[in-house]
Design a protein around this motif. Structure first.
Motif, PDB file in Angstrom:
ATOM      1  N   ASN A 201     -11.088  72.432  -4.314  1.00 30.52           N
ATOM      2  CA  ASN A 201     -12.023  71.489  -5.036  1.00 30.52           C
ATOM      3  C   ASN A 201     -11.443  70.437  -4.916  1.00 30.52           C
ATOM      4  O   ASN A 201     -11.194  68.748  -4.322  1.00 30.52           O
ATOM      5  CB  ASN A 201     -12.291  71.887  -6.139  1.00 30.52           C
ATOM      6  N   HIS A 207     -17.510  66.156  -0.975  1.00 28.39           N
ATOM      7  CA  HIS A 207     -17.393  66.860  -2.425  1.00 28.39           C
ATOM      8  C   HIS A 207     -18.576  65.241  -3.563  1.00 28.39           C
ATOM      9  O   HIS A 207     -18.815  65.157  -4.748  1.00 28.39           O
ATOM     10  CB  HIS A 207     -17.626  68.139  -3.359  1.00 28.39           C
ATOM     11  N   LEU A 208     -17.426  64.699  -3.024  1.00 22.29           N
ATOM     12  CA  LEU A 208     -16.875  62.921  -4.040  1.00 22.29           C
ATOM     13  C   LEU A 208     -18.147  62.480  -4.450  1.00 22.29           C
ATOM     14  O   LEU A 208     -18.900  62.123  -5.424  1.00 22.29           O
ATOM     15  CB  LEU A 208     -15.264  62.314  -3.583  1.00 22.29           C
ATOM     16  N   HIS A 212     -19.406  63.804  -7.690  1.00 24.41           N
ATOM     17  CA  HIS A 212     -18.947  62.539  -8.945  1.00 24.41           C
ATOM     18  C   HIS A 212     -19.721  61.717  -8.236  1.00 24.41           C
ATOM     19  O   HIS A 212     -19.510  60.594  -8.562  1.00 24.41           O
ATOM     20  CB  HIS A 212     -17.244  62.678  -7.834  1.00 24.41           C
ATOM     21  N   ASP A 335     -15.844  67.939 -11.965  1.00 25.32           N
ATOM     22  CA  ASP A 335     -15.021  69.492 -11.308  1.00 25.32           C
ATOM     23  C   ASP A 335     -15.424  70.574 -11.899  1.00 25.32           C
ATOM     24  O   ASP A 335     -15.927  72.340 -11.267  1.00 25.32           O
ATOM     25  CB  ASP A 335     -13.931  69.044 -11.508  1.00 25.32           C
TER      26      ASP A 335
HETATM   27 FE   LIG Z   1     -13.792  66.429  -6.998  1.00 27.33          FE
END
Ligand SMILES: [Fe+2]
Ligand code: FES
Length: 377
Positions: A201, A207-208, A212, A335
């Motif tokens: 991760n 995934h940012l 996030h 996360d």
């Molecule tokens: Fe992350």
């Protein structure tokens, strides 16, 4: 079964990125795999146990457990940091817990007492024991090295020095002067996921913008991600991105003269295999160092440090540090949500490992690293 999963892992590792998927789910969930990882990864590799400046004074120590081996990491008389077994030489009790400052370690069971260099100095009622010679009893030492301000420990006496393993990374990091960054906090956490879920991760930026979006993702353009086109390195991988416009954090302080051009607003994100990851920006860094705690939990050492010129120039240091920590804690929580989620997913009967994006290139490199360590032993 282990050999079947490892065979799948090895086949996956040799596929080009365009044909790559995430790793077989048993690699995350099966105790046999973890046992193999202990033997061939955690007993062989350099493991980061934190920042050297978190043990500033003689006698400052921390405890850590790597692959079932409890260790004491301590700054000694000569200012050098060393690592030694945290197990009493009498009936194998654990000597110390947590962290602190010590001139001696006294076993809580029968009070055998050791110096910070591991030498046994006292043991009561042993005068009639013919096979006991205090002078010959010293706690076994593990390898311990300071690499640019990080403390790395290795249980393998034959391991190549960490500086040699990371030489190609050192060149890249040099202008950041990371060894002078000042720690602002360090914490330990335990999450309900496999250690590799969190390693992977941290590596990928894909995934940012989604996971996030409440924190770092809002200022991040995925198309700014860059990789090293020299190919794969044995001991680490990394990506970097250059901030555009006037980002409030992540750029060099005006008094920083060692970073030039685009590097003044470039952050590097190295993953040192197996489990030390950090974001190194021109003005700060933050990091995770992971150890498995069963297949289903990960022990996390989490911390941050600031470039000294940044700390020197803020009006209210405590407020500045507190604000930075709240932000990073929020990133951590985001996360945690996904890595605990994907571990639950890996245990589900109907789940499968899907194809990777080009932005997950480092995950595929991690697969190749693991295959190299686990499949050809
Ligand atoms: Fe992350
Ligand atoms: S086990 Fe440590 S003194 Fe007995």
């Amino acid at each position: 079964m282990l050999s079947q999963w490892l065979k799948q892992l090895d086949q996956l590792a040799s596929a080009p990125l365009e044909m790559a998927t995430a790793m077989p789910k048993q690699i995350y969930t099966e105790p046999e795999v973890l046992k193999h990882e202990y033997e061939h990864i955690f007993m062989k590799e350099w493991i980061c146990v934190g920042r050297a400046d978190s043990l500033p004074n003689e006698g400052d120590y921390m405890t850590v457990e790597i692959a079932d081996q409890p260790l004491i990491v301590i700054r000694g008389k000569d200012q050098k940091i060393t690592a030694m077994s945290n197990i009493c030489l009498h009936r194998m009790m654990i000597l110390a817990k947590g962290r602190g400052n010590a001139k001696r370690f006294t076993c809580p069971y029968h009070a055998w007492t050791y110096r910070p260099d591991g030498q046994l100095v006292s043991a009561a009622y042993m005068d009639k024991t013919a096979c006991f010679d205090k002078s010959k009893m010293r706690l076994p030492q593990a390898r311990c090295e300071d690499y640019l301000g990080w403390i790395y420990v290795n249980l393998d006496p034959e391991a190549k020095p960490v500086h040699e393993c990371l030489a190609p990374l050192t060149e890249l990091l040099a202008p950041y002067n990371m060894e002078h960054y000042v720690s602002i906090f360090e914490e330990e956490h335990r999450w309900n996921t496999n250690w590799k879920c969190l390693t992977e991760n941290f590596m990928e930026g894909y995934h940012l913008p989604v996971a996030h979006q409440g924190t770092v993702g809002a200022h991040f353009n995925l198309m700014d991600t860059e990789f090293d086109d020299r190919g794969r390195f044995e001991h680490f991988t990394y990506q970097y991105f250059t901030k555009k416009g006037s980002a409030p954090v992540g750029t060099a302080h005006p008094s920083n003269t060692s970073l030039e051009g685009k590097w003044r607003s470039t952050s590097i994100m190295p993953t040192v295999f197996p489990s030390h990851m950090y974001v190194l920006a021109p003005d700060h860094l933050w990091y995770l160092s992971l150890l498995p705690d069963g297949t289903d939990h990960v022990h996390i050492r989490y911390g941050a440090a600031m470039a000294p010129e940044v700390l020197e120039n803020v009006d209210n240091q405590d407020e500045y540090i507190a604000k930075a920590k709240v932000f990073l804690d929020d990133v951590q929580e985001e996360d945690r949500f996904v890595v605990e989620g994907i571990f639950k997913g890996a245990k589900a009967p109907l789940s499968t490992s899907g194809p990777l994006s080009w932005l997950e290139r480092e995950n595929h490199e991690f697969t190749a690293y693991l295959a190299g360590r686990l499949c050809h032993t």
